[in-house]
Write an enzyme that holds these catalytic residues in place. Structure first.
Site, PDB file in Angstrom:
ATOM      1  N   PHE A 126      35.248  32.889  39.988  1.00  0.00           N
ATOM      2  CA  PHE A 126      35.830  33.255  41.287  1.00  0.00           C
ATOM      3  C   PHE A 126      34.933  32.846  42.449  1.00  0.00           C
ATOM      4  O   PHE A 126      34.807  33.550  43.443  1.00  0.00           O
ATOM      5  CB  PHE A 126      36.173  34.757  41.339  1.00  0.00           C
ATOM      6  CG  PHE A 126      37.479  35.020  40.665  1.00  0.00           C
ATOM      7  CD1 PHE A 126      37.602  34.834  39.294  1.00  0.00           C
ATOM      8  CD2 PHE A 126      38.604  35.385  41.380  1.00  0.00           C
ATOM      9  CE1 PHE A 126      38.818  35.007  38.659  1.00  0.00           C
ATOM     10  CE2 PHE A 126      39.833  35.565  40.751  1.00  0.00           C
ATOM     11  CZ  PHE A 126      39.931  35.366  39.383  1.00  0.00           C
ATOM     12  N   CYS A 179      49.073  40.118  43.661  1.00  0.00           N
ATOM     13  CA  CYS A 179      48.092  41.177  43.440  1.00  0.00           C
ATOM     14  C   CYS A 179      47.044  41.251  44.546  1.00  0.00           C
ATOM     15  O   CYS A 179      46.964  42.254  45.252  1.00  0.00           O
ATOM     16  CB  CYS A 179      47.437  40.973  42.090  1.00  0.00           C
ATOM     17  SG  CYS A 179      48.660  41.008  40.780  1.00  0.00           S
TER      18      CYS A 179
END
Ligand code: UGA
Length: 426
Positions: free
Chosen positions: A246, A257
């Site tokens: 990430f 989300c």
């Protein structure tokens, strides 16, 4: 064990199918008749790798219905996995959760364990409990929170091989049932109180979104200072305290989300009395990532009026057909509002994209998108795009300009091939 799952969206359907794969008998409920019809015919209503095979393989342990009553009658454990979409204010809309809970309590005649699987703000479990206590007329029940951490595109693997299982609960009975379900997975199980489990989910998603916005902010500094974000991220990521996951700079996070959960977590924190301004900034940086991408296109092409922009990738990330909060939507709408014409291709999301982006032209493959376009912009990093015949792409483009919103190519190589190349933070 007989298990009910209410809600056959991403989380509910994967939960149901995977629990069946683990040997349980499942009744999966959804109020969308069309969806249930498809599922009864073993047709997945969403694109998710491996789902079709698992549905077929476990068909004898899976029942699909629109009746909550049916599921409650035959199941000791009931997972609630209905949607918790954002309201205008950013708060999570919990009306579907409340409706399901009131329906469940109406048909309960003996002990039931109700498990929140949907992503919900902290203290939702307590609210569910009080709604049920008012209506259960003495029938015993427990509430548990069991947030799900699966990612679209690798959902089945994430469910069956998770890093951890989080269970928030209040009684030994609930603990015993949920441990029996999850212990066979052989992964760490964190047992907490209800509130902590609820917070773990929102805090995890918000942390990951923060990590993405952080690296996107650093990518802007890299551009301004003449550094390379890929090298910077690699140099940071090798520190195990930071980690390399990430840490890919790009046009921002999307999906159903992160955007909604960051907002909902900020809102619930505020309601509890803490202004979570860090998350406000995370959201702002995410918006800026998309705006900067369009500005780069505008800077290079000058007037966008009448220019043809080719877009590769529409889904919010690869390996899904999900268009919800996809960065491509804001990017394309911005381009259209400046008068550009847009042609696009995505390996699987075009059908869904047509509904949210009706004013663009869809093409059969990346080469048709490049054909005659003033530039090519990569918005989703599908593997298919990493293996393009770049010579062919260059020859098809009107001007050989590539805006790489996911840094899938190397700048030096692209320049060697004769492209004018603009990545993110490189
Ligand atoms: C996310 C979480 O990763 C899951 O753990 C969680 O269960 C799920 O939300 C949920 O709450 O249901 P998902 O939305 O499927 O999963 O997608 P991710 O793979 O997390 O990607 C989210 C967005 O971040 C995508 O738009 C992706 O392109 C972007 N991203 C991701 C980056 O821009 N950079 C990165 O380095 C990683």
């Amino acid at each position: 064990m007989n298990i009910g799952v209410i809600g056959c969206g991403y989380v509910g359907l994967i939960t149901g199918v995977c629990l069946a794969e683990m040997g349980h008998s499942l009744i999966c409920v959804d109020n969308n008749e069309e969806k249930i019809k498809k599922l009864k015919n073993l047709i997945p209503p969403i694109y998710e790798s491996g789902l079709s095979e698992l549905l077929k393989k476990n068909k004898d342990r899976l029942k699909f219905t629109t009746s909550i009553e049916e599921a409650v009658k035959d199941s000791t454990v009931i997972f609630i996995a209905v949607g918790t979409p954002p309201k205008e204010s950013g708060d999570a809309d919990l009306s579907a959760v409340e409706n399901v809970v009131t329906s469940i309590v109406k048909c309960m005649d003996s002990y039931r364990l109700i498990v929140e699987k949907s992503t919900v703000p902290v203290q939702t479990g307590t609210k569910i409990k009080s709604v049920m206590e008012m209506r259960a007329s003495g029938v015993p029940f427990d509430i548990a929170s069991n947030p799900e951490f699966l990612r679209e595109g690798s959902a089945i693997d994430d469910f069956l091989h998770p890093d951890r299982i989080v269970i928030g609960l209040e009684t030994e009975r609930a603990k015993e049932i949920l441990l029996k379900i999850y212990e066979p997975l052989g992964v760490p199980i964190i047992v907490t109180d209800l509130q902590s489990a609820e917070i773990i989910k929102h805090a995890s998603n918000s942390f990951l979104a923060t990590k993405i916005s952080y690296i996107n902010a650093i990518s802007v500094i890299c551009e301004l200072a003449g550094a390379n974000i890929k090298d910077v991220a690699r140099g940071m990521g090798l520190d195990p305290r930071i980690g390399d996951k990430f840490l890919n700079a790009g046009v921002g996070f999307g999906g159903f989300c992160f955007p909604k959960d960051v907002r909902a977590f900020r809102r619930i924190s505020e309601k509890l009395g803490y202004r979570f301004n860090l998350l406000k900034e995370v959201e702002k940086i995410n918006e800026l990532a998309k705006e900067r991408f369009v500005e780069k296109i505008e800077d290079m092409l000058w007037n966008l009026q009448g220019k043809l922009v080719g877009i590769l990738g529409l889904a919010f990330k690869p390996n899904t057909d999900d268009m919800r909060y996809a960065p491509s939507i804001d990017i394309i709408n911005h381009l259209l509002s400046e008068g550009a014409k847009v042609v696009a291709y995505d390996p699987v999301a075009m059908e869904n994209a047509r509904r949210v982006l009706p004013d663009i032209e869809y093409r059969e493959n990346p080469y048709d998108v490049a054909d005659g376009a003033d530039c090519l912009a990569i918005v989703t990093e599908w593997d298919e795009f990493k293996n393009l015949d770049l010579e062919k792409i260059r020859s098809l483009l009107k001007t050989p300009i590539i805006f790489d919103g996911r840094n899938i190519f190397k700048k030096e190589k692209m320049e060697e091939l004769g492209f004018i190349y603009k990545g993110i933070g490189v």
